[in-house]
Design a protein around this motif. Structure first.
Motif, short mmCIF file in Angstrom:
data_model
loop_
_atom_site.label_atom_id
_atom_site.label_comp_id
_atom_site.label_asym_id
_atom_site.label_seq_id
_atom_site.Cartn_x
_atom_site.Cartn_y
_atom_site.Cartn_z
N LEU A 36 -3.95 12.77 -1.76
CA LEU A 36 -3.94 14.20 -1.42
C LEU A 36 -2.79 14.87 -2.17
CD1 LEU A 36 -4.65 13.99 2.42
CD2 LEU A 36 -6.26 14.52 0.58
N MET A 37 -3.04 15.17 -3.44
CA MET A 37 -1.99 15.73 -4.29
C MET A 37 -1.88 17.24 -4.06
SD MET A 37 -0.69 13.20 -5.84
CE MET A 37 0.36 14.14 -6.95
N THR A 38 -0.69 17.70 -3.82
CA THR A 38 -0.39 19.12 -3.71
C THR A 38 0.91 19.37 -4.46
OG1 THR A 38 0.81 18.75 -1.63
CG2 THR A 38 -1.52 19.39 -1.47
N PRO A 39 1.06 20.57 -5.02
CA PRO A 39 2.32 20.88 -5.70
C PRO A 39 3.52 20.69 -4.78
CG PRO A 39 0.65 22.52 -6.23
CD PRO A 39 0.08 21.66 -5.14
N GLY A 54 0.82 -1.21 0.00
CA GLY A 54 0.00 0.00 0.00
C GLY A 54 0.85 1.26 0.00
N LEU A 55 1.90 1.27 0.82
CA LEU A 55 2.78 2.44 0.86
C LEU A 55 3.48 2.66 -0.47
CD1 LEU A 55 4.31 2.06 4.43
CD2 LEU A 55 2.64 3.76 3.67
N LEU A 56 3.81 1.58 -1.17
CA LEU A 56 4.40 1.72 -2.50
C LEU A 56 3.43 2.37 -3.48
CD1 LEU A 56 6.26 -1.72 -2.81
CD2 LEU A 56 7.27 0.53 -2.38
N ARG A 57 2.12 2.24 -3.18
CA ARG A 57 1.09 2.90 -3.99
C ARG A 57 0.69 4.24 -3.40
NH1 ARG A 57 -1.21 -2.16 -3.10
NH2 ARG A 57 -2.86 -1.17 -1.87
N ASN A 58 1.40 4.69 -2.38
CA ASN A 58 1.07 5.93 -1.65
C ASN A 58 -0.26 5.84 -0.92
OD1 ASN A 58 3.46 7.14 -2.30
ND2 ASN A 58 2.59 8.83 -3.46
N SER A 59 -0.63 4.64 -0.50
CA SER A 59 -1.84 4.44 0.30
C SER A 59 -1.44 3.99 1.70
CB SER A 59 -2.75 3.39 -0.35
OG SER A 59 -3.83 3.07 0.52
N THR A 60 -1.94 4.70 2.71
CA THR A 60 -1.63 4.35 4.10
C THR A 60 -2.67 3.43 4.72
OG1 THR A 60 -2.84 6.22 5.08
CG2 THR A 60 -0.56 6.62 4.38
N VAL A 61 -3.79 3.21 4.04
CA VAL A 61 -4.91 2.48 4.65
C VAL A 61 -4.52 1.06 5.08
CG1 VAL A 61 -7.26 1.62 4.30
CG2 VAL A 61 -6.61 3.90 3.46
N PRO A 62 -3.88 0.24 4.23
CA PRO A 62 -3.54 -1.12 4.68
C PRO A 62 -2.63 -1.13 5.90
CG PRO A 62 -3.36 -0.96 2.28
CD PRO A 62 -3.53 0.44 2.80
N ALA A 63 -1.63 -0.25 5.94
CA ALA A 63 -0.75 -0.21 7.10
C ALA A 63 -1.48 0.27 8.34
CB ALA A 63 0.44 0.70 6.81
N ASP A 64 -2.36 1.25 8.17
CA ASP A 64 -3.13 1.76 9.30
C ASP A 64 -4.01 0.67 9.90
OD1 ASP A 64 -4.04 3.90 11.01
OD2 ASP A 64 -5.91 3.88 9.87
N ARG A 65 -4.64 -0.12 9.04
CA ARG A 65 -5.49 -1.21 9.53
C ARG A 65 -4.66 -2.30 10.20
NH1 ARG A 65 -10.05 -3.60 5.88
NH2 ARG A 65 -10.64 -4.31 7.96
N ILE A 88 16.91 7.05 7.29
CA ILE A 88 17.06 8.09 6.29
C ILE A 88 16.09 9.22 6.62
CG2 ILE A 88 16.90 8.69 3.85
CD1 ILE A 88 19.20 6.82 4.49
N VAL A 89 16.58 10.45 6.59
CA VAL A 89 15.75 11.62 6.87
C VAL A 89 15.49 12.36 5.56
CG1 VAL A 89 15.53 13.73 8.20
CG2 VAL A 89 16.82 11.80 9.14
N ALA A 90 14.22 12.63 5.29
CA ALA A 90 13.84 13.33 4.07
C ALA A 90 12.56 14.10 4.34
CB ALA A 90 13.64 12.34 2.92
N ASP A 91 12.00 14.71 3.31
CA ASP A 91 10.70 15.35 3.45
C ASP A 91 9.60 14.30 3.36
OD1 ASP A 91 11.03 18.10 3.98
OD2 ASP A 91 11.73 18.42 1.93
N PRO A 92 8.44 14.57 3.99
CA PRO A 92 7.33 13.60 3.93
C PRO A 92 6.93 13.29 2.50
CG PRO A 92 6.92 15.24 5.61
CD PRO A 92 8.13 15.71 4.85
N THR A 93 6.48 12.06 2.29
CA THR A 93 6.05 11.62 0.96
C THR A 93 4.85 12.41 0.49
OG1 THR A 93 6.82 9.38 1.47
CG2 THR A 93 5.30 9.63 -0.39
N PRO A 94 4.93 13.04 -0.68
CA PRO A 94 3.76 13.77 -1.19
C PRO A 94 2.75 12.82 -1.81
CG PRO A 94 5.57 13.93 -2.75
CD PRO A 94 6.09 13.15 -1.56
N GLY A 95 1.52 13.24 -1.84
CA GLY A 95 0.49 12.47 -2.53
C GLY A 95 -0.03 11.27 -1.80
N LEU A 96 0.21 11.18 -0.47
CA LEU A 96 -0.34 10.04 0.27
C LEU A 96 -1.86 10.09 0.24
CD1 LEU A 96 1.82 9.53 3.49
CD2 LEU A 96 1.74 8.12 1.44
N ASP A 97 -2.46 8.93 0.00
CA ASP A 97 -3.92 8.79 0.02
C ASP A 97 -4.59 9.80 -0.91
OD1 ASP A 97 -3.71 6.73 1.92
OD2 ASP A 97 -3.60 8.17 3.55
#
Length: 492
Positions: free
Chosen positions: A127-130, A36-47, A116-125
């Protein structure tokens, strides 16, 4: 707000105590959560986490799933006030959210592991933002591939050019006595520094573009996944620093290749994961001209994209999918490519080595087939493979090469004197194959590192009842190919 320095050792201890590691996280979120995370979806991990509020679950929610987490629950897990004062957590009242992504990292083949420290993954679930211009990308398929193709022999000095989140430096530190890492993005240097400090790795971080921060210095190994995206030039405030510059077309890559000779120690190598423009005429001819005098080069085109697929990929990466900016940006890219004459884009690997040969060895090829990663050893052995493949015939006949991880495939009719097809195929590396006749197959099969090539050819000629000189004339060119492709490893 003035940022306070962070105690990286204390943070490392906290992450370790919470078992915030690759294996532990994967065990908690399961295969479905990881997919799910590879697809930018957090739902499976959250469940998968369910109502769990232990230290590991809280850190997964905070840093990986980007959820708000109660401040009180994190007491005793991480130092919330210190991370907030440093600007890495955001105060949400009773909750906190992560301003950065701290993610466990592990590499089974070389043992590089930590965080590894980076910026948060964009587009999770969805929620696309520039994407912010100074965005720092975390571990991506591209950075993983670069790590897997990087040669890992011990070296004195290594350069991580365009370090980003610092993941390549984490690998380089395992086999380089000194690592220098550069980036033009101040935020990348900040997060790469935190990556290094959390992992207790010494990295000399410097600000600047391309080779500017290391003017006058030389390295045994330079690695880079540079900002190679060929986007139309624009304002700095709109440009995504981690992937693009205002260099025209692929001239940034050309500059890196041409300038490498001034920064490589004798025998040192530059390794790039990058792309280049396909214009009129063979792409190999263009890139061959980039190679500095006195250097060998091996360029492998792994994939070819047409302009439409290339543009769509990077517009989506910028968070423009589904926004009004998509089509105007698309048209701007198309017009830019039309002006440059770009007909497609080659994507692949570049190796440049300061070999110092009188006749440089340049190999440029297309290899879109599956490989057995990691292939760093293949690049590490390339210079020796070139030496072996180009040695004088008398030296070749006296050498003792051996087959390496090769399967022999034979196809023929039952009862026939000779098989119709004999193929030697690598099990590792680039998985190349060599078609052989009976004489070549017999020769290859007998090369075990003990017998000299000349001895084997003499024995095969006797068995086949053919002239030994004629046999050598027909087989030696194929042996040179096998040495260059590393089906045969050089011997004594």
């Amino acid at each position: 707000m003035t940022r306070m320095p962070l105690d990286a050792a204390a943070l490392r201890d906290a992450l370790t105590s919470a078992r915030f590691t690759v294996d532990a996280v994967l065990d908690r979120i399961g295969e479905a959560g990881q997919d799910g995370l590879l697809r930018n979806s957090t739902v499976p991990a959250d469940r998968a986490l369910g109502p769990a509020d232990d230290a590991l679950a809280l850190l997964v929610r905070l840093f990986i799933l980007q959820q708000d987490v109660p401040t009180a629950a994190l007491t005793g897990v991480i130092d919330v006030p210190a991370l907030t004062a440093a600007g890495y957590l955001r105060d949400r009242g009773a909750d906190v959210s992560a301003a950065i992504d701290i993610r466990p990292y592990g590499s089974a083949d070389d043992g590089a592991s930590g965080w590894i420290v980076a910026d948060p993954t964009p587009g999770l679930d969805t929620l696309m933002t520039p994407t912010r211009p100074d965005y720092v990308l975390g571990v991506s398929p591209a950075s993983t591939t670069l790590a897997q193709i990087t040669m890992r022999r011990p070296v004195e000095r290594a350069l991580d050019l365009g370090t980003g989140c610092g993941v390549q430096s984490l690998h380089l530190a395992r086999h380089a006595r000194r690592v220098v890492a550069t980036d033009v993005n101040p935020r990348a240097l900040e997060l790469a520094a935190l990556t290094a400090r959390i992992n207790d790795v010494a990295v000399d971080l410097r600000a600047g573009s391309l080779y500017e921060p290391v003017r006058g210095e030389r390295f045994d190994l330079i690695v880079s996944n540079p900002p190679f995206v060929m986007s139309p030039p624009g304002e700095d405030s709109q440009r995504l620093t981690y992937r693009e510059t205002n260099f025209v077309g692929d001239s940034l890559v050309e500059t890196l290749v041409r300038g490498s000779a001034d920064h490589l120690s004798p025998g040192g190598s530059l390794q790039l994961l990058t792309n280049w423009a396909i214009l009129d005429g063979p792409w190999e001819d263009r890139l061959r001209e980039w190679v500095p005098r006195g250097c060998d080069a091996w360029v492998v085109e792994r994939e070819r994209l047409d302009v439409y697929a290339y543009i769509e990929m990077w517009l989506a990466d910028a968070g423009l999918a589904g926004t009004p900016r998509w089509r105007p940006a698309y048209d701007e890219w198309l017009a830019y490519f039309d002006r440059l004459g770009v007909q497609g884009v080659g994507m692949g690997w570049i190796l440049v080595t300061a070999a110092g040969r009188a006749e440089p060895h340049l190999r440029l090829e297309t290899w879109p087939h599956a490989v057995a990663q990691p292939v760093g050893e293949v690049f590490d052995r390339h210079a020796a493979a070139v030496d072996a493949a180009t040695m004088p015939t008398a030296e070749l006949l006296a050498s003792r090469p051996r087959l390496l991880d090769v399967d022999q495939e034979t196809i023929g009719r039952p009862g026939a004197d000779d098989p119709e097809h004999i193929v030697f195929r690598q099990r590792t590396g680039l998985r190349r194959a060599l078609k052989a006749d009976t004489a070549l197959a017999a020769t290859l099969g007998a090369l075990d590192g003990e017998l000299a090539v000349g001895q084997v050819l003499a024995a095969v000629a006797q068995v086949l009842e053919v002239d030994a000189a004629e046999l050598a004339a027909s087989v030696v060119p194929a042996l040179r190919d096998a040495l260059l492709d590393q089906l045969l490893l050089p011997g004594r």
